[in-house]
Design a protein around this motif. Structure first.
Motif, PDB file in Angstrom:
ATOM      1  N   GLY A 112       0.792  -1.216   0.000  1.00 32.02           N
ATOM      2  CA  GLY A 112       0.000   0.000   0.000  1.00 32.02           C
ATOM      3  C   GLY A 112       0.826   1.268   0.000  1.00 32.02           C
ATOM      4  O   GLY A 112       0.554   2.185   0.763  1.00 32.02           O
ATOM      5  N   LYS A 113       1.860   1.338  -0.848  1.00 36.16           N
ATOM      6  CA  LYS A 113       2.724   2.515  -0.848  1.00 36.16           C
ATOM      7  C   LYS A 113       2.142   3.644  -1.683  1.00 36.16           C
ATOM      8  O   LYS A 113       2.096   4.786  -1.251  1.00 36.16           O
ATOM      9  N   SER A 114       1.701   3.358  -2.887  1.00 40.87           N
ATOM     10  CA  SER A 114       1.157   4.381  -3.769  1.00 40.87           C
ATOM     11  C   SER A 114      -0.351   4.217  -3.915  1.00 40.87           C
ATOM     12  O   SER A 114      -0.896   3.140  -3.670  1.00 40.87           O
ATOM     13  N   LYS A 115      -1.017   5.304  -4.316  1.00 39.71           N
ATOM     14  CA  LYS A 115      -2.458   5.248  -4.542  1.00 39.71           C
ATOM     15  C   LYS A 115      -2.803   4.190  -5.578  1.00 39.71           C
ATOM     16  O   LYS A 115      -3.746   3.403  -5.400  1.00 39.71           O
ATOM     17  N   LYS A 116      -2.045   4.146  -6.655  1.00 40.78           N
ATOM     18  CA  LYS A 116      -2.312   3.181  -7.726  1.00 40.78           C
ATOM     19  C   LYS A 116      -2.178   1.747  -7.219  1.00 40.78           C
ATOM     20  O   LYS A 116      -2.983   0.873  -7.559  1.00 40.78           O
ATOM     21  N   MET A 117      -1.184   1.503  -6.370  1.00 42.06           N
ATOM     22  CA  MET A 117      -0.973   0.156  -5.837  1.00 42.06           C
ATOM     23  C   MET A 117      -2.099  -0.234  -4.879  1.00 42.06           C
ATOM     24  O   MET A 117      -2.561  -1.383  -4.892  1.00 42.06           O
ATOM     25  N   VAL A 118      -2.546   0.720  -4.057  1.00 41.68           N
ATOM     26  CA  VAL A 118      -3.653   0.442  -3.132  1.00 41.68           C
ATOM     27  C   VAL A 118      -4.895   0.041  -3.912  1.00 41.68           C
ATOM     28  O   VAL A 118      -5.551  -0.967  -3.619  1.00 41.68           O
ATOM     29  N   ILE A 119      -5.241   0.817  -4.942  1.00 39.01           N
ATOM     30  CA  ILE A 119      -6.448   0.547  -5.726  1.00 39.01           C
ATOM     31  C   ILE A 119      -6.340  -0.788  -6.446  1.00 39.01           C
ATOM     32  O   ILE A 119      -7.314  -1.559  -6.491  1.00 39.01           O
ATOM     33  N   THR A 136     -10.907  10.021   4.696  1.00 37.36           N
ATOM     34  CA  THR A 136      -9.685   9.230   4.641  1.00 37.36           C
ATOM     35  C   THR A 136      -8.480  10.129   4.384  1.00 37.36           C
ATOM     36  O   THR A 136      -8.524  11.020   3.534  1.00 37.36           O
ATOM     37  N   ARG A 137      -7.399   9.891   5.092  1.00 39.98           N
ATOM     38  CA  ARG A 137      -6.140  10.599   4.883  1.00 39.98           C
ATOM     39  C   ARG A 137      -5.070   9.579   4.506  1.00 39.98           C
ATOM     40  O   ARG A 137      -4.923   8.545   5.156  1.00 39.98           O
ATOM     41  N   TYR A 138      -4.320   9.903   3.437  1.00 39.56           N
ATOM     42  CA  TYR A 138      -3.275   8.987   2.994  1.00 39.56           C
ATOM     43  C   TYR A 138      -2.189   9.812   2.317  1.00 39.56           C
ATOM     44  O   TYR A 138      -2.482  10.779   1.597  1.00 39.56           O
ATOM     45  N   ALA A 139      -0.940   9.430   2.523  1.00 39.42           N
ATOM     46  CA  ALA A 139       0.189  10.242   2.056  1.00 39.42           C
ATOM     47  C   ALA A 139       0.159  10.491   0.550  1.00 39.42           C
ATOM     48  O   ALA A 139       0.461  11.596   0.087  1.00 39.42           O
ATOM     49  N   ASP A 140      -0.199   9.476  -0.231  1.00 39.97           N
ATOM     50  CA  ASP A 140      -0.171   9.597  -1.690  1.00 39.97           C
ATOM     51  C   ASP A 140      -1.555   9.906  -2.263  1.00 39.97           C
ATOM     52  O   ASP A 140      -1.846   9.589  -3.409  1.00 39.97           O
ATOM     53  N   LEU A 141      -2.411  10.535  -1.451  1.00 42.92           N
ATOM     54  CA  LEU A 141      -3.788  10.773  -1.888  1.00 42.92           C
ATOM     55  C   LEU A 141      -4.171  12.221  -1.612  1.00 42.92           C
ATOM     56  O   LEU A 141      -4.273  12.637  -0.454  1.00 42.92           O
ATOM     57  N   ASP A 142      -4.379  12.970  -2.669  1.00 42.46           N
ATOM     58  CA  ASP A 142      -4.829  14.349  -2.516  1.00 42.46           C
ATOM     59  C   ASP A 142      -6.299  14.382  -2.119  1.00 42.46           C
ATOM     60  O   ASP A 142      -7.087  13.583  -2.618  1.00 42.46           O
ATOM     61  N   ARG A 143      -6.682  15.300  -1.256  1.00 43.21           N
ATOM     62  CA  ARG A 143      -8.063  15.334  -0.774  1.00 43.21           C
ATOM     63  C   ARG A 143      -9.048  15.640  -1.892  1.00 43.21           C
ATOM     64  O   ARG A 143     -10.230  15.322  -1.789  1.00 43.21           O
TER      65      ARG A 143
END
Length: 306
Positions: free
Chosen positions: A82-89, A142-149
């Motif tokens: 779960g490092k990048s937004k793309k990887m999480v999705i 939700t708050r996540y480092a690689d995710l803009d609000r």
């Protein structure tokens, strides 16, 4: 002493439906027969995949539906997945694809929680016995480092929604839905209309932040046979420019409505909604765009919790 497996299948299934998922899966691992009964018992499933425990907890707070009789599965991704937004999705979709695929023949009530719908749509579409489907893609707290609000304020159109209806396909997708709920979806008028045509038994429709829709959808819904029998319409937090007083003219084409929510549709006047309901619609359960009875849009959490 008689084994629990000696009970009639229908009674055993009813008993197993009250077990937590971990106990139910353990029971299914004891024999082939018990595994078959376990699969049948898992007919109501709520599954979410999250990059952290705090994201999973916030997701629970964000929902206001009754899931007391539903098996809840919350999966937290390992940090390496779960490092990048793309990887999480990508991992969210792969896990949900596998989980739903395993029980797609017995599922009747399904809620999936993820950030964006991709490959999981194919597995969902093959759950042909579904009666209720909820796809939750809206998680503004939700708050996540690689995710803009700003990610939660948009929902681009996608061909992935085409997977949820049959037109032009050789294999049958679900067609027995009675309830459909979509959150933060880029689905278009045509795509949603095709899903509704495949599922003429739908009486409950919840559409939250469906930015790809136009007024034409409501026009067609009010003219359709499904619209005549629709009992619940929650059209919420849809802030597109066309969502104003004009949409109220289409409500009169939905004569069977017993519940209507326009919460968060800020371009619609609440006083006018109440007036039209008193004079024309007579809907018992009404939530206006600025109703104080609506769920809060902001949930406060401890930012230090990991």
């Amino acid at each position: 002493m008689s084994s629990i497996s000696s009970l009639p299948p229908e009674i055993l299934r009813d008993v197993l439906e009250y077990l937590p998922v971990s106990a139910l899966l353990s029971f299914g691992g004891t024999s082939k027969y018990n595994h078959a009964i376990q699969s049948i018992s898992l007919s109501k499933l709520r599954v979410g995949v999250f990059p952290s425990r705090i994201n999973a907890m916030i997701s629970l707070l964000d929902t206001h539906d009754d899931h007391s009789k539903t098996h809840n599965v919350q999966i937290v991704l390992p940090k390496k997945d779960g490092k990048s937004k793309k990887m999480v999705i990508r991992n969210q979709n792969q896990i949900i694809f596998n989980v739903v695929g395993k029980y797609q023949h017995t599922l009747q009530d399904l809620e999936v929680t993820l950030w964006d719908l991709q490959s999981a749509a194919e597995s969902i579409a093959k759950a042909r016995n579904l009666r209720s489907l909820s796809i939750r893609l809206d998680h503004p707290n939700t708050r996540y480092a690689d995710l803009d609000r700003s990610f939660w304020k948009d929902a681009p159109g996608s061909t992935v929604w085409n997977s949820l209806y049959e037109k032009g396909k050789g294999s049958k997708v679900f067609g027995r839905l009675e309830s459909l709920s979509l959150e933060r979806s880029g689905i278009t008028d045509y795509q949603l209309q095709c899903i509704l045509e495949e599922n003429p038994r739908i009486t409950q429709l919840r559409l939250r932040k469906c930015f790809g829709l136009t007024e034409g959808f409501l026009q067609n819904l009010a003219r359709s046979d499904l619209g005549k029998s629709l009992r619940l319409l929650h059209f919420t937090q849809n802030t597109m420019e066309w969502v104003d007083e004009r949409i109220l003219n289409h409500v009169k084409g939905l004569p069977s409505l017993t519940s209507l929510s326009l919460h968060g549709c800020h371009n619609v006047d609440s006083d006018l909604v109440r007036k039209m309901n008193t004079e024309q619609w007579h809907i018992g359960d009404l939530i206006t765009p600025h109703s104080a009875d609506s769920p809060p849009d902001v949930i406060e959490v401890d930012p230090l919790y990991k």
